[in-house]
Write an enzyme that holds these catalytic residues in place. Structure first.
Site, PDB file in Angstrom:
ATOM      1  N   ASP A   1      77.093 -28.194 -46.416  1.00 29.38           N
ATOM      2  CA  ASP A   1      78.635 -27.815 -47.238  1.00 29.38           C
ATOM      3  C   ASP A   1      79.358 -27.003 -45.624  1.00 29.38           C
ATOM      4  OD1 ASP A   1      81.812 -27.041 -48.106  1.00 29.38           O
ATOM      5  OD2 ASP A   1      80.918 -24.963 -48.150  1.00 29.38           O
TER       6      ASP A   1
ATOM      7  N   ASP B   1      82.784 -25.338 -44.124  1.00 34.80           N
ATOM      8  CA  ASP B   1      83.740 -24.186 -44.587  1.00 34.80           C
ATOM      9  C   ASP B   1      82.901 -23.254 -45.296  1.00 34.80           C
ATOM     10  OD1 ASP B   1      86.138 -25.301 -43.252  1.00 34.80           O
ATOM     11  OD2 ASP B   1      87.083 -25.518 -45.117  1.00 34.80           O
TER      12      ASP B   1
HETATM   13 MG   LIG Z   1      82.634 -23.828 -48.789  1.00 37.57          MG
END
Ligand SMILES: [Mg+2]
Length: 192
Positions: free
Chosen positions: A10, A12
């Protein structure tokens, strides 16, 4: 030691912070250090923990020739994320984007992350059982785990602890798979 063939991150709050929706002003971004970029108003976007080192290890580490790095993100500003991936670099000077097979392994769009992981399986031919996934969101972890991917929650991003936990859990899953699944069926591919 059993190593994954694809490590999926991922973005962010896992690889970097702040999250894209929190960034006040967007591009143009400029690189300000190995671990930071600045938005147009000077706000810093920083790589978390050992993100850069871990990407370097997977891309260029001695024992890691058979493994690739990938991204599964649902961030609100996919274009900003792509720009940042093109600015951050690993030790050999290649950008994160280049390390992602020139962006081919960057899945950045909305939806259940099972979709992202399925797309990566399709593109790479790597089985879910040979992937390792990192994300700071418990929901994403739950969804991707259901595919049979070893999934590690990263409340503080890709730290040394999160990375080690991921490698350990991947190795344990492989040992378990070997013991429990020994026999004619072992090694079959799953059509999930
Ligand atoms: Mg995230």
């Amino acid at each position: 030691m059993a190593l994954p063939k694809l490590v999926v991150f991922d973005l962010d709050a896992c690889c970097w912070f702040p999250e894209m929706y929190m960034v006040r002003r967007g591009p143009p971004f400029t690189k300000t250090s190995e671990n930071a970029c600045a938005a147009s108003d000077g706000e810093a976007i920083k790589l978390l923990g050992q993100t850069r080192k871990v990407w370097e290890t997977i891309s260029n580490g001695d024992e890691w020739q058979d493994c690739r790095v990938a991204v599964a993100s649902r961030c609100d500003e996919p274009d900003w994320a792509r720009q940042l991936l093109k600015l951050f670099t690993i030790d050999d000077g290649r950008s994160f984007w280049q390390a992602l097979d020139d962006g081919r392994l960057a899945e950045i769009y909305k939806g259940n992350k099972k979709t992202h992981l399925k797309a990566l399986k399709q593109k790479t031919g790597v089985a879910f059982e040979d992937m390792l996934f990192f994300d700071d969101d418990q929901e994403n972890i739950r969804h991707v785990s259901e595919l049979g991917v070893v999934s590690v929650l990263t409340p503080e991003g890709v730290t040394a602890d999160a990375w080690e936990q991921g490698l350990r859990r991947f190795m344990e899953a492989k040992l378990y798979e070997r013991r429990g699944g020994a026999g004619p069926g072992y090694g079959k591919t799953y059509s999930k």
